[in-house]
Design a protein around this motif. Structure first.
Motif, PDB file in Angstrom:
ATOM      1  N   MET A  96     -44.392  -3.217  12.318  1.00 38.79           N
ATOM      2  CA  MET A  96     -43.813  -2.199  13.201  1.00 38.79           C
ATOM      3  C   MET A  96     -42.777  -1.362  12.464  1.00 38.79           C
ATOM      4  N   PHE A  97     -42.030  -2.003  11.574  1.00 41.34           N
ATOM      5  CA  PHE A  97     -41.026  -1.282  10.797  1.00 41.34           C
ATOM      6  C   PHE A  97     -41.670  -0.200   9.937  1.00 41.34           C
ATOM      7  N   PHE A  98     -42.758  -0.547   9.243  1.00 41.55           N
ATOM      8  CA  PHE A  98     -43.394   0.428   8.354  1.00 41.55           C
ATOM      9  C   PHE A  98     -44.132   1.517   9.137  1.00 41.55           C
ATOM     10  N   VAL A  99     -44.675   1.184  10.289  1.00 40.48           N
ATOM     11  CA  VAL A  99     -45.262   2.226  11.147  1.00 40.48           C
ATOM     12  C   VAL A  99     -44.195   3.253  11.510  1.00 40.48           C
TER      13      VAL A  99
ATOM     14  N   TYR B 172     -39.937  -6.318  20.221  1.00 40.87           N
ATOM     15  CA  TYR B 172     -38.892  -6.187  19.213  1.00 40.87           C
ATOM     16  C   TYR B 172     -38.060  -7.460  19.072  1.00 40.87           C
ATOM     17  N   LYS B 173     -38.338  -8.438  19.877  1.00 42.94           N
ATOM     18  CA  LYS B 173     -37.579  -9.689  19.840  1.00 42.94           C
ATOM     19  C   LYS B 173     -37.823 -10.411  18.514  1.00 42.94           C
ATOM     20  N   ASN B 174     -36.771 -10.995  17.967  1.00 43.49           N
ATOM     21  CA  ASN B 174     -36.833 -11.777  16.728  1.00 43.49           C
ATOM     22  C   ASN B 174     -37.254 -10.942  15.508  1.00 43.49           C
ATOM     23  N   THR B 175     -36.926  -9.668  15.508  1.00 39.97           N
ATOM     24  CA  THR B 175     -37.215  -8.831  14.338  1.00 39.97           C
ATOM     25  C   THR B 175     -35.989  -8.643  13.452  1.00 39.97           C
ATOM     26  N   GLY B 176     -34.866  -9.286  13.807  1.00 34.89           N
ATOM     27  CA  GLY B 176     -33.671  -9.231  12.969  1.00 34.89           C
ATOM     28  C   GLY B 176     -33.062  -7.843  12.904  1.00 34.89           C
ATOM     29  N   TRP B 177     -32.566  -7.481  11.717  1.00 38.10           N
ATOM     30  CA  TRP B 177     -31.890  -6.194  11.560  1.00 38.10           C
ATOM     31  C   TRP B 177     -32.830  -5.012  11.762  1.00 38.10           C
ATOM     32  N   LYS B 178     -34.134  -5.275  11.619  1.00 38.83           N
ATOM     33  CA  LYS B 178     -35.118  -4.191  11.775  1.00 38.83           C
ATOM     34  C   LYS B 178     -35.134  -3.641  13.187  1.00 38.83           C
ATOM     35  N   LYS B 179     -34.665  -4.411  14.135  1.00 33.57           N
ATOM     36  CA  LYS B 179     -34.667  -3.977  15.533  1.00 33.57           C
ATOM     37  C   LYS B 179     -33.870  -2.684  15.718  1.00 33.57           C
ATOM     38  N   PHE B 180     -32.760  -2.544  15.009  1.00 34.86           N
ATOM     39  CA  PHE B 180     -31.919  -1.357  15.174  1.00 34.86           C
ATOM     40  C   PHE B 180     -32.663  -0.092  14.736  1.00 34.86           C
ATOM     41  N   TYR B 181     -33.381  -0.197  13.625  1.00 36.02           N
ATOM     42  CA  TYR B 181     -34.138   0.973  13.178  1.00 36.02           C
ATOM     43  C   TYR B 181     -35.354   1.214  14.071  1.00 36.02           C
ATOM     44  N   LEU B 182     -35.999   0.152  14.534  1.00 37.38           N
ATOM     45  CA  LEU B 182     -37.142   0.294  15.422  1.00 37.38           C
ATOM     46  C   LEU B 182     -36.755   1.009  16.706  1.00 37.38           C
ATOM     47  N   ILE B 183     -35.559   0.716  17.213  1.00 37.92           N
ATOM     48  CA  ILE B 183     -35.075   1.372  18.429  1.00 37.92           C
ATOM     49  C   ILE B 183     -34.787   2.846  18.154  1.00 37.92           C
ATOM     50  N   PHE B 184     -34.078   3.108  17.064  1.00 34.02           N
ATOM     51  CA  PHE B 184     -33.738   4.492  16.717  1.00 34.02           C
ATOM     52  C   PHE B 184     -34.983   5.327  16.430  1.00 34.02           C
ATOM     53  N   GLY B 185     -35.924   4.763  15.674  1.00 31.19           N
ATOM     54  CA  GLY B 185     -37.064   5.536  15.194  1.00 31.19           C
ATOM     55  C   GLY B 185     -38.264   5.553  16.118  1.00 31.19           C
ATOM     56  N   MET B 186     -38.132   5.001  17.324  1.00 32.24           N
ATOM     57  CA  MET B 186     -39.292   4.962  18.215  1.00 32.24           C
ATOM     58  C   MET B 186     -39.610   6.361  18.746  1.00 32.24           C
ATOM     59  N   CYS B 187     -40.785   6.858  18.425  1.00 32.82           N
ATOM     60  CA  CYS B 187     -41.276   8.117  18.967  1.00 32.82           C
ATOM     61  C   CYS B 187     -42.577   7.816  19.712  1.00 32.82           C
ATOM     62  N   ASP B 188     -43.152   8.809  20.343  1.00 29.07           N
ATOM     63  CA  ASP B 188     -44.370   8.593  21.126  1.00 29.07           C
ATOM     64  C   ASP B 188     -45.473   7.964  20.276  1.00 29.07           C
ATOM     65  N   GLU B 189     -45.648   8.487  19.061  1.00 31.13           N
ATOM     66  CA  GLU B 189     -46.737   8.039  18.203  1.00 31.13           C
ATOM     67  C   GLU B 189     -46.516   6.618  17.695  1.00 31.13           C
ATOM     68  N   SER B 190     -45.284   6.309  17.275  1.00 31.29           N
ATOM     69  CA  SER B 190     -44.988   4.953  16.808  1.00 31.29           C
ATOM     70  C   SER B 190     -45.105   3.957  17.962  1.00 31.29           C
ATOM     71  N   PHE B 191     -44.669   4.376  19.137  1.00 30.54           N
ATOM     72  CA  PHE B 191     -44.789   3.516  20.313  1.00 30.54           C
ATOM     73  C   PHE B 191     -46.240   3.170  20.592  1.00 30.54           C
ATOM     74  N   SER B 192     -47.119   4.181  20.535  1.00 31.70           N
ATOM     75  CA  SER B 192     -48.522   3.942  20.864  1.00 31.70           C
ATOM     76  C   SER B 192     -49.160   2.948  19.893  1.00 31.70           C
ATOM     77  N   ILE B 193     -48.790   3.023  18.604  1.00 33.29           N
ATOM     78  CA  ILE B 193     -49.349   2.087  17.627  1.00 33.29           C
ATOM     79  C   ILE B 193     -48.747   0.698  17.804  1.00 33.29           C
ATOM     80  N   ASN B 194     -47.422   0.622  17.841  1.00 37.33           N
ATOM     81  CA  ASN B 194     -46.762  -0.684  17.916  1.00 37.33           C
ATOM     82  C   ASN B 194     -47.027  -1.401  19.227  1.00 37.33           C
TER      83      ASN B 194
END
Length: 231
Positions: free
Chosen positions: A129-132, A92-114
């Protein structure tokens, strides 16, 4: 750049779409059968976005108000995300503002893909990763809301529908059991759950079981690490 990332992410999320829509429909039906407006599953799926916890929240909303129990239950049920989060810090490093949503929206399935998929050449990793994460979030919200809306016009006996999450975790457990060579972590989880079930009963064993499982893994972590590093 965004369109290419969306096109690259979409195929990976299609299998999750099928599962999330089915589980979301079940959750929406369950909420509606308990007398809740469709607004509840819509907002809960949008802001909580934790399937197992949302199913448990149905019982929390119907039982006596106990914020401490609700907090501990939510913490224990979703404690695995603490470990997921630590492993994703570098990605998630250097993803800018998207990092906040990536942290909030991380579920088991998104984690496995990303965690495992490398975006195609020319596709920005952060947007991929954001769109996943976003697509999986949309699938879940859509399924939960649709289930609740259908609950207004379709009426049937929903007894046992909450078992859908238990069935999902059983399938995941069996799948990981077949893939893993070391079954000790699974046996630790089963043993701790069974012990707490016998001690505390079926109505209140989840929190102590999760706490005991986490404690057991923390105490045995060094042993597992040494064995993994051993040639």
């Amino acid at each position: 750049m965004k369109r290419k990332a969306l096109q690259a992410a979409f195929p990976y999320t299609l299998p999750i779409c099928v599962g999330f829509l089915f589980l979301g429909l079940s959750y929406g039906f369950l909420m509606r059968s308990e007398g809740f407006s469709f607004v509840y599953p819509l907002l809960m799926s949008l802001f909580i976005f934790a399937g197992s916890m949302e199913f448990l929240t149905v019982e929390l909303l119907l039982s006596a108000y106990d914020p401490l129990h609700a907090f501990l239950l939510a913490l224990m049920v979703n404690a695995r995300h603490l470990f997921y989060g630590l492993s994703m810090l570098q990605k998630y490093k250097n993803t800018g503002w998207k990092k906040f949503y990536l942290i909030f929206g991380m579920c088991d399935e998104s984690f496995s893909i990303n965690c495992t998929v490398t975006p195609p050449e020319g596709v920005d990793r952060g947007w991929f990763m954001f769109f996943v994460t976003l697509l999986n979030h949309i699938y879940w919200v859509t399924g939960a809301t649709a289930g609740a809306l259908l609950g207004y016009v379709i009426h049937f006996d929903t007894t046992g529908i909450e078992f859908v999450m238990t069935a999902l975790f059983v399938v995941m457990f069996l799948n990981q059991w077949e893939e893993a060579k070391d079954h000790r972590p699974a046996l630790v989880g089963l043993g701790c759950s069974l012990a707490c079930l016998l001690l505390f009963g079926s109505g209140s064993f989840i929190v102590p079981a999760m706490a005991l499982i986490i404690l057991s893994f923390l105490l045995t972590r060094r042993t597992f690490v040494r064995e993994v590093k051993r040639p």
